[in-house]
Design an enzyme around this catalytic site. Structure first.
Site, PDB file in Angstrom:
ATOM      1  N   TYR A 104      27.297 -69.572 -32.533  1.00 27.31           N
ATOM      2  CA  TYR A 104      27.762 -70.340 -31.382  1.00 27.31           C
ATOM      3  C   TYR A 104      28.980 -69.675 -30.751  1.00 27.31           C
ATOM      4  O   TYR A 104      29.760 -69.000 -31.437  1.00 27.31           O
ATOM      5  CB  TYR A 104      28.187 -71.758 -31.810  1.00 27.31           C
ATOM      6  CG  TYR A 104      27.078 -72.614 -32.359  1.00 27.31           C
ATOM      7  CD1 TYR A 104      26.362 -73.471 -31.527  1.00 27.31           C
ATOM      8  CD2 TYR A 104      26.759 -72.598 -33.718  1.00 27.31           C
ATOM      9  CE1 TYR A 104      25.355 -74.280 -32.027  1.00 27.31           C
ATOM     10  CE2 TYR A 104      25.751 -73.404 -34.227  1.00 27.31           C
ATOM     11  CZ  TYR A 104      25.057 -74.242 -33.383  1.00 27.31           C
ATOM     12  OH  TYR A 104      24.061 -75.034 -33.877  1.00 27.31           O
ATOM     13  N   ASP A 120      22.356 -79.903 -28.005  1.00 28.79           N
ATOM     14  CA  ASP A 120      22.708 -81.042 -27.163  1.00 28.79           C
ATOM     15  C   ASP A 120      22.438 -80.743 -25.696  1.00 28.79           C
ATOM     16  O   ASP A 120      22.324 -79.572 -25.282  1.00 28.79           O
ATOM     17  CB  ASP A 120      24.187 -81.408 -27.332  1.00 28.79           C
ATOM     18  CG  ASP A 120      24.473 -82.063 -28.681  1.00 28.79           C
ATOM     19  OD1 ASP A 120      23.511 -82.526 -29.319  1.00 28.79           O
ATOM     20  OD2 ASP A 120      25.649 -82.104 -29.080  1.00 28.79           O
ATOM     21  N   TYR A 173      26.949 -79.722 -37.415  1.00 24.15           N
ATOM     22  CA  TYR A 173      27.327 -80.266 -36.112  1.00 24.15           C
ATOM     23  C   TYR A 173      28.646 -79.620 -35.682  1.00 24.15           C
ATOM     24  O   TYR A 173      29.706 -79.909 -36.241  1.00 24.15           O
ATOM     25  CB  TYR A 173      27.470 -81.789 -36.190  1.00 24.15           C
ATOM     26  CG  TYR A 173      26.163 -82.520 -36.391  1.00 24.15           C
ATOM     27  CD1 TYR A 173      25.368 -82.857 -35.303  1.00 24.15           C
ATOM     28  CD2 TYR A 173      25.728 -82.880 -37.663  1.00 24.15           C
ATOM     29  CE1 TYR A 173      24.158 -83.542 -35.472  1.00 24.15           C
ATOM     30  CE2 TYR A 173      24.532 -83.561 -37.851  1.00 24.15           C
ATOM     31  CZ  TYR A 173      23.757 -83.885 -36.753  1.00 24.15           C
ATOM     32  OH  TYR A 173      22.574 -84.560 -36.917  1.00 24.15           O
TER      33      TYR A 173
END
Length: 390
Positions: free
Chosen positions: A279, A213, A350
């Site tokens: 992440y 993103d 996601y």
């Protein structure tokens, strides 16, 4: 056949047969020397090839001066009536092993181009394809793109991967986009503008192994990508120097690593790669306890997540349900109102919805496990693992 019909060296050569390695136009020339010509136009092409070939060849050679290349191939467009007449001749005389006149003419042009320019003819994947259009007595050039592989690191939030045209002005430039024509700065433009100039290309497109993103940084070793440079006039440049220029001009924003030449096949590999992602995220949640921290680590490690397409991307993605696995979920620090975690998971999960739950579209989620709203405030990709690009 030659007693009844007047044929040029290209049309007669194409009919003579394709069983030998001798080019068709040479076979045709030999036939004409043996049988002679009576001065009438070719029955099939009406001398189109002989009359126009020098004219459009001269134009092609002039156009090719602007391009750098090492391999070439000629292509030919022929009026349909010529094909029809030759088909009738094949049928009438039973010439089952005849070759296409387009092949005969193109091989003749291949030989001329190769000898005059000093490059190799490549039948499969030439740098340049020259299309000789005998319908319009014109020529066009098709140039194979140059592909550059590398990895990019996005060091600042607010940068998109690909160009995003400003919806207000449709790319013209306005006050809202600061007269850039783009809604956000992008990795594609920062890298592509410099490569485009170096290779004298007309356009460029980024192809990457996934995307992040706009508000997510891409850290660690970077994300693999291939930049496709369209219609390049140059095919060689100092990639290490270009890498240095890109990084200096975009210092603190993005960085590219390991630029090298690539190909279209590598784009397919990038797109098909299903690598693991690592992440780092910072989550805000009220009244977090040590017991809940341990519970989240236990419940989410080695957990399969069922996830409907997030609401925020439904306008551009199909509404389907995916199952993606979280391999590791480690909270590295926390306080009563927030925590920071490292998450290793399958590509395609996601992460923001893993936190929020997206009104039940992602199950389980941090919000559902805690029984109260949780918000992902910061997210970074810190590694891409698990395939030849990781």
């Amino acid at each position: 056949m030659l007693d009844e019909l007047e044929l040029c060296m290209f049309c007669s050569g194409s009919l003579y047969g394709s069983s030998t390695r001798i080019p068709g136009w040479i076979r045709g020339l030999s036939l004409l020397k043996l049988f002679g010509r009576r001065g009438r136009p070719c029955y099939s092409c009406e001398n189109l090839f002989e009359d126009k070939i020098d004219q459009i060849l001269s134009k092609a050679l002039s156009m090719l001066k602007d391009y750098e290349f090492s391999t070439i191939k000629a292509g030919v467009v022929v009026p349909p009536i010529v094909i029809e007449r030759l088909d009738r001749i094949r049928s009438r005389y039973g010439l089952s092993d005849a070759e296409s006149v387009k092949l005969t003419v193109s091989r003749h042009l291949d030989e001329i181009l190769s000898s005059r320019i000093g490059v190799v003819v490549d039948e499969e994947d030439p740098d340049v394809t020259v299309i000789f259009d005998f319908n319009r007595a014109d020529v066009s050039i098709q140039v194979k793109p140059v592909y550059i592989y590398g990895r990019y690191r996005k060091l600042e939030r607010g940068i998109s991967q690909s160009r995003w045209i400003c919806p207000q002005c449709n790319g013209v430039g306005c006050e809202k986009c600061n007269w850039t024509g783009y809604k956000y700065p992008s990795v594609e433009k920062m890298v592509g503008d410099i490569l485009k100039k170096a290779f004298l290309a007309s356009e460029y497109h980024i192809h990457a192994s996934g995307r992040e993103d706009i508000d997510v940084r891409m850290l660690g070793p970077g994300r693999p990508f291939v930049m496709e440079l369209v219609d390049p006039k140059k095919r060689k440049a100092d990639l290490s120097q270009l890498e240095k220029i890109i990084n200096e001009e975009n210092m603190g924003k993005i960085e590219v690593i390991g630029l090298r030449y690539s190909n279209r096949q590598e784009i397919v590999l990038l797109k098909e790669a299903r690598s693991r992602k690592v992440y780092r995220m910072r989550v805000e949640v009220n009244n977090l306890s040590e017991t809940e921290v341990k519970m989240l680590e236990e419940r989410l490690s080695n957990c399969v997540i069922s996830q409907r397409t997030p609401t925020r991307v439904l306008r551009r993605r199909a509404d389907i349900e995916r199952r993606r696995k979280v391999f590791k979920f480690n909270i590295i620090k926390y306080d009563i109102n927030s925590f920071e975690a490292i998450v290793e998971c399958e590509g395609g999960l996601y992460i923001k919805e893993l936190v929020s739950g997206d009104n039940g579209r992602t199950r389980p989620s941090i919000s559902s496990l805690l029984g109260r709203e949780s918000t992902c405030k910061e997210l970074d990709v810190i590694d891409i693992l698990g395939d030849e690009y990781g």
